[in-house]
Every structure is written in C-alpha cells, then in structure tokens.
Scaffold this active site. Sequence first.
Site, PDB file in Angstrom:
ATOM      1  NE  ARG A  28      50.833  46.240  29.226  1.00 39.53           N
ATOM      2  CZ  ARG A  28      49.616  46.601  28.865  1.00 39.53           C
ATOM      3  NH1 ARG A  28      49.185  46.341  27.653  1.00 39.53           N
ATOM      4  NH2 ARG A  28      48.833  47.227  29.721  1.00 39.53           N
ATOM      5  CG  ASP A  41      52.811  42.035  26.760  1.00 40.59           C
ATOM      6  OD1 ASP A  41      51.857  41.349  27.197  1.00 40.59           O
ATOM      7  OD2 ASP A  41      52.669  42.909  25.902  1.00 40.59           O
ATOM      8  CE1 TYR A 133      38.646  41.954  33.936  1.00 43.92           C
ATOM      9  CE2 TYR A 133      36.541  41.569  35.020  1.00 43.92           C
ATOM     10  CZ  TYR A 133      37.878  41.905  35.093  1.00 43.92           C
ATOM     11  OH  TYR A 133      38.452  42.181  36.315  1.00 43.92           O
ATOM     12  CB  ILE A 166      39.160  46.621  44.131  1.00 45.70           C
ATOM     13  CG1 ILE A 166      38.756  45.156  44.410  1.00 45.70           C
ATOM     14  CG2 ILE A 166      40.293  47.072  45.056  1.00 45.70           C
ATOM     15  CD1 ILE A 166      38.277  44.848  45.808  1.00 45.70           C
TER      16      ILE A 166
HETATM   17  P1  NDP Z   1      44.854  48.162  36.800  1.00 44.38           P
HETATM   18  O1  NDP Z   1      44.346  48.400  35.426  1.00 44.38           O
HETATM   19  O2  NDP Z   1      44.922  49.282  37.760  1.00 44.38           O
HETATM   20  O3  NDP Z   1      46.295  47.450  36.722  1.00 44.38           O
HETATM   21  C1  NDP Z   1      46.511  46.392  35.844  1.00 44.38           C
HETATM   22  C2  NDP Z   1      47.942  45.936  35.984  1.00 44.38           C
HETATM   23  O4  NDP Z   1      48.174  44.893  35.018  1.00 44.38           O
HETATM   24  C3  NDP Z   1      48.932  47.040  35.680  1.00 44.38           C
HETATM   25  O5  NDP Z   1      50.049  46.916  36.523  1.00 44.38           O
HETATM   26  C4  NDP Z   1      49.325  46.761  34.235  1.00 44.38           C
HETATM   27  O6  NDP Z   1      50.616  47.240  34.004  1.00 44.38           O
HETATM   28  C5  NDP Z   1      49.299  45.234  34.226  1.00 44.38           C
HETATM   29  N1  NDP Z   1      49.129  44.695  32.876  1.00 44.38           N
HETATM   30  C6  NDP Z   1      48.095  44.878  32.034  1.00 44.38           C
HETATM   31  N2  NDP Z   1      48.301  44.232  30.888  1.00 44.38           N
HETATM   32  C7  NDP Z   1      49.506  43.597  31.024  1.00 44.38           C
HETATM   33  C8  NDP Z   1      50.282  42.760  30.182  1.00 44.38           C
HETATM   34  N3  NDP Z   1      49.867  42.424  28.953  1.00 44.38           N
HETATM   35  N4  NDP Z   1      51.466  42.283  30.637  1.00 44.38           N
HETATM   36  C9  NDP Z   1      51.911  42.621  31.881  1.00 44.38           C
HETATM   37  N5  NDP Z   1      51.223  43.396  32.728  1.00 44.38           N
HETATM   38  C10 NDP Z   1      50.037  43.890  32.297  1.00 44.38           C
HETATM   39  O7  NDP Z   1      43.948  46.970  37.367  1.00 44.38           O
HETATM   40  P2  NDP Z   1      43.496  46.602  38.852  1.00 44.38           P
HETATM   41  O8  NDP Z   1      44.585  46.826  39.825  1.00 44.38           O
HETATM   42  O9  NDP Z   1      42.176  47.193  39.088  1.00 44.38           O
HETATM   43  O10 NDP Z   1      43.259  45.029  38.649  1.00 44.38           O
HETATM   44  C11 NDP Z   1      44.248  44.066  38.923  1.00 44.38           C
HETATM   45  C12 NDP Z   1      43.628  42.686  38.708  1.00 44.38           C
HETATM   46  O11 NDP Z   1      42.483  42.550  39.525  1.00 44.38           O
HETATM   47  C13 NDP Z   1      43.172  42.464  37.274  1.00 44.38           C
HETATM   48  O12 NDP Z   1      43.402  41.101  36.916  1.00 44.38           O
HETATM   49  C14 NDP Z   1      41.690  42.738  37.349  1.00 44.38           C
HETATM   50  O13 NDP Z   1      40.980  42.073  36.335  1.00 44.38           O
HETATM   51  C15 NDP Z   1      41.366  42.221  38.727  1.00 44.38           C
HETATM   52  N6  NDP Z   1      40.159  42.768  39.317  1.00 44.38           N
HETATM   53  C16 NDP Z   1      40.019  44.111  39.534  1.00 44.38           C
HETATM   54  C17 NDP Z   1      38.856  44.583  40.124  1.00 44.38           C
HETATM   55  C18 NDP Z   1      38.636  46.030  40.432  1.00 44.38           C
HETATM   56  O14 NDP Z   1      37.552  46.371  40.887  1.00 44.38           O
HETATM   57  N7  NDP Z   1      39.614  46.907  40.235  1.00 44.38           N
HETATM   58  C19 NDP Z   1      37.762  43.687  40.485  1.00 44.38           C
HETATM   59  C20 NDP Z   1      38.019  42.309  40.207  1.00 44.38           C
HETATM   60  C21 NDP Z   1      39.173  41.894  39.655  1.00 44.38           C
HETATM   61  P3  NDP Z   1      51.070  47.893  32.613  1.00 44.38           P
HETATM   62  O15 NDP Z   1      49.845  48.479  31.968  1.00 44.38           O
HETATM   63  O16 NDP Z   1      52.092  48.896  33.022  1.00 44.38           O
HETATM   64  O17 NDP Z   1      51.662  46.743  31.860  1.00 44.38           O
END
Ligand code: NDP
Length: 227
Positions: A28, A41, A133, A166
Amino acid sequence: MTGASRGIGHAIAAAFLAAGDNVTTIDRQGSGNGALALVGDVTDTASINAAFDQAEAAFGPVQVLVANAGATRDGLAMRMSDEDFAAVIDTNLAGAFRCARRAVGSMVRARRGAIVLIGSVVGLGGGAGQANYAASKAGLVGLARALTREVGGRGITVNVIAPGFIETDMTAGLGEKRRSEVLAAVPAGRLGLPDDVAAAAVFLASPGAAYVSGAVLPVDGGLGMGH
Ligand code: NDP
C-alpha cells in the site's frame, strides 16, 4: 509479489532478487524491496490490475506470483464484527484471488508459471480468536486446489505455504506467556525466520517443483506435523 514492505514478504522478495529474478513488489505504500516497488492494495481490483500492467510493461509477462499480503483483526468469534470478519477475508483470501486471476492469463499463454499463496498453520489447525484469519487462510487451500484443476495442464503450479510462528511484526505482539506456549509446541524449539519461508517460496517457484501442485507446504518447525 505482494506485501514485501516488511516481514516474510521482504525476505521472499530478497531471495528471488538474489536468485537473479526481476522482482516487482506491491504494497500500500510502495515501500517493498523489489527492483520495481509499486503501490497497490490487494482489496482494490483496479489498483492490482494497474500494478500488474506496470510490472508487465517493465519485465514482460509475470512468471511467478507470490501472494503474501496479509492482515489480522483478532477477536473472539462471539464478539467479532461483520467488518472485522469481512476485512480479513477481503485482504487475505480475495486479495490473493485478485492477484491470481490477473496473473494466470499470461501464464496460460506462456504455458508455464508458478503461483505461491502464503497461508498459515492456523488455516489448518484453527486459532482461538482468529475465526476470520483462519477462515481466510483455509480458503487459500481451496483456491490453490481449484486453480490447480483449472490450469495444472498448462504447466502452471499453484501451492500454499503454511508458515508456523515466524519472527515478524505480526508476531512481535505475542505476550511472553503466549510466546513460551508456542515455543513449547514447536519441535524445532525456535520461532521461524522470514528466510525459512522465503526458501520454500523459491523452491515452489523453481523448475524442481514443476510436479508439485495443489500442495500445502508447512514451514513451521514441526508445529502442525504436516497439517
Ligand atoms: P506483516 O504484517 O509484517 O506484513 C504484511 C505485509 O502485507 C506488509 O508488507 C503490508 O504492507 C502488506 N499488506 C497488508 N495489507 C495489504 C493490502 N491490503 N494490500 C497490499 N499489501 C498489504 O506480516 P508478516 O510478514 O508476518 O506476514 C506475511 C504473510 O505471512 C501474511 O499473509 C501472514 O498472514 C502470513 N503468515 C505470517 C505468520 C507469522 O508468524 N508472521 C505465520 C503464518 C502466516 P503495507 O501495510 O505497507 O501495505
């Protein structure tokens, strides 16, 4: 790929860049670490289609999609608002669908491609306080399998990675008690690192994984024991 401004997505983009790929990142703020870092987005079809148009103008048809963008709005189901339920489904599940729908056309024409959806251990095992979720992440499994049946014959694979816990901003908010409980349940004895997930994504997009499709690959230190 989506959601590379931090966390797991940032590590995935870095791994593909290190492998020499032309990486476009979409989030975003446009603050991802791709060679081309775009604003988009995943809840907005027009913005995703526009970002893909820009990516294809720069690098040609998309060969690999990693749908990683995700969000949480946790709360007990009996008190969860319609808005909190719908928002998480819209980002995590419909967002991945919007990207896959846009990516798959050129993959079909090229008769090759790899789509990797970032799910979660919670999509298979559930998570108290995470009805929205867990449902969104379980939905990605159905999405991957439906797509595999639609386009598997065109040299395209569609898989889900199911990370466990993670070390990212998303899990930084776990309290000490919850963190100890999680650690006790993980045979590997540690939380995962974003690089652990990135390595799995690179594998699923590689020629060596050409015969892997409709699969769920856990990257969870043994937490889910394959589920
Ligand atoms: P973060 O919250 O650290 O990062 C999420 C990312 O998604 C950011 O880059 C954010 O960017 C982007 N994002 C969120 N909403 C939108 C949107 N509407 N459009 C475009 N981009 C979007 O999450 P994680 O790195 O921890 O997680 C990454 C993935 O892994 C997710 O799908 C999560 O569900 C999954 N996951 C994570 C785990 C964990 O333990 N961390 C475990 C299992 C799965 P911005 O806000 O700048 O748009």
